[in-house]
Design an enzyme around this catalytic site. Structure first.
Site, PDB file in Angstrom:
ATOM      1  N   THR A  17       0.706  -1.157  -0.106  1.00  0.00           N
ATOM      2  CA  THR A  17      -0.034   0.101  -0.051  1.00  0.00           C
ATOM      3  C   THR A  17       0.898   1.365  -0.086  1.00  0.00           C
ATOM      4  OG1 THR A  17      -0.098  -0.033   2.515  1.00  0.00           O
ATOM      5  CG2 THR A  17      -2.044  -1.052   1.194  1.00  0.00           C
ATOM      6  N   GLY A  18       2.335   1.138   0.249  1.00  0.00           N
ATOM      7  CA  GLY A  18       3.231   2.231  -0.017  1.00  0.00           C
ATOM      8  C   GLY A  18       3.192   2.925  -1.122  1.00  0.00           C
ATOM      9  N   ARG A  19       3.695   3.998  -1.561  1.00  0.00           N
ATOM     10  CA  ARG A  19       3.770   4.558  -2.787  1.00  0.00           C
ATOM     11  C   ARG A  19       4.852   3.668  -3.530  1.00  0.00           C
ATOM     12  NH1 ARG A  19       7.588   7.301  -5.439  1.00  0.00           N
ATOM     13  NH2 ARG A  19       9.022   7.460  -3.816  1.00  0.00           N
ATOM     14  N   GLU A  20       5.933   2.965  -3.070  1.00  0.00           N
ATOM     15  CA  GLU A  20       6.869   2.314  -3.802  1.00  0.00           C
ATOM     16  C   GLU A  20       6.298   1.098  -4.198  1.00  0.00           C
ATOM     17  OE1 GLU A  20      10.688   1.994  -6.115  1.00  0.00           O
ATOM     18  OE2 GLU A  20       9.621   3.816  -4.968  1.00  0.00           O
ATOM     19  N   GLU A 216      32.841  -6.023  -7.869  1.00  0.00           N
ATOM     20  CA  GLU A 216      33.318  -4.648  -7.578  1.00  0.00           C
ATOM     21  C   GLU A 216      34.606  -4.839  -6.437  1.00  0.00           C
ATOM     22  OE1 GLU A 216      29.856  -2.710  -5.897  1.00  0.00           O
ATOM     23  OE2 GLU A 216      28.964  -2.059  -7.870  1.00  0.00           O
ATOM     24  N   HIS A 255      28.930   2.188  -3.331  1.00  0.00           N
ATOM     25  CA  HIS A 255      27.894   2.001  -2.213  1.00  0.00           C
ATOM     26  C   HIS A 255      28.522   1.206  -0.976  1.00  0.00           C
ATOM     27  CE1 HIS A 255      27.981  -1.938  -4.216  1.00  0.00           C
ATOM     28  NE2 HIS A 255      27.115  -1.422  -5.235  1.00  0.00           N
TER      29      HIS A 255
END
Length: 307
Positions: A17-20, A216, A255
């Site tokens: 239900t969250g935007r993302e 990486e 990161h």
């Protein structure tokens, strides 16, 4: 076949239900993922994209039946709670999308996943995609773009970089070759499903003939891939590209999982280990698709590639 995800796996979204969560659930549905419902505490009874929403994973499982995977779109401080809930409910595969998940939270998830016999990809992952079948997370972006860019085929990709996962897949497919599955293992120092795990899964997949590893600086995941090849658990051809060649000790690259400490995790150490194992290391990213084409092109027509 494919690894981790295909069109038959039954998937839920925690945080739907969250935007993302809402946006990515739509994209997964549009791509063909068998999304059967969602979970947001306190929002049970709602409907998102014609999918039922439940207050807990256990409630969703009682109502919907077996759940093969959960994609967790919640803020980093809530990831542990959501992941442990899914693990205790018997979900065998999780994709943890958020970055900046506290390290000790990840270590607790690792412990519970081991106890329950489950696996998780991430945290800090864009997910997993098996072209023309299904996607977990947000790999490939919009569904129509993913259909245009990616096609099914014999190459598996295991990557520590979300952006380079998609880029490598795009150029391999543009060269007329397809992909079995693309896995972004996540960008953090501690992840659930490692490069070695992915490569060994590809070894067992009959449709994967060549594996591409995008590594990486930082951590020892690439060296672990070399150990798998030397130890005999991987026999298929492996092509590797390592990012961060110019980084010096103490440098943070990209990161949290890509930082050199002293002599550990350096570009040179990784490349030397991979080459000693007989892995094809390319120095330029643009050479990945060319090397894949070269290895596939050396086989007689109709014959599978062997290591």
């Amino acid at each position: 076949m494919a690894i981790l995800i295909d069109e038959k796996k039954r998937v839920i979204v925690q945080g739907i239900t969250g935007r993302e969560g809402m946006v990515r659930a739509r994209l997964m549905l549009d791509y063909g993922t068998k999304l059967i419902g969602g979970v947001t505490p306190g929002r049970g009874g709602q409907v998102v994209h014609d999918l039922p929403v439940f207050d807990s994973v256990a409630e969703a499982r009682r109502a919907l039946g077996p759940i093969d995977a959960s994609v967790i779109f919640v803020p980093a401080p809530k990831v542990k709670e959501a992941a442990l809930e899914a693990l205790h409910a018997g979900v065998p595969l999780l994709a943890l999308i958020a970055d900046r998940v506290p390290l000790y939270d990840v270590l607790e998830i690792v412990e519970v996943a081991a106890e329950t016999g489950a696996r998780f990809v991430g945290p800090n992952t864009v997910g997993v995609m098996s072209p023309d079948r299904a996607v977990l997370g947000m790999m490939g972006g919009a569904a129509e773009t993913a259909r245009t860019w990616f096609r099914a085929g014999p190459v598996g990709i295991a990557s520590r970089s979300g952006g380079l996962s998609a880029a490598a897949g795009y150029y391999i497919c543009r060269a007329g070759i397809g992909l079995s599955t693309v896995v972004h293992v996540g960008g953090d120092a501690v992840v659930g499903f490692t490069l070695r795990d992915a490569v060994e899964e590809f070894e067992r997949d009959p449709e994967t003939e060549i594996v591409v590893v995008i590594g990486e600086i930082g951590t020892s995941q690439e060296e672990q891939v070399a150990e798998a090849v030397v130890g005999g658990s991987v026999s298929k051809p492996v092509i590797a590209y390592i990012g961060g060649r110019a980084a010096q000790s103490g440098t943070r690259y990209s990161h949290a999982g890509a930082i050199i400490e002293g002599g550990r995790g350096t570009y040179q150490h990784k490349v030397e280990a991979l080459r000693r194992a007989g892995i094809h290391v390319v120095e330029a990213f643009n050479d990945i698709a060319r090397k894949v084409s070269e290895l596939l092109g050396t086989r007689p027509k109709g014959e599978r590639v062997h290591g």
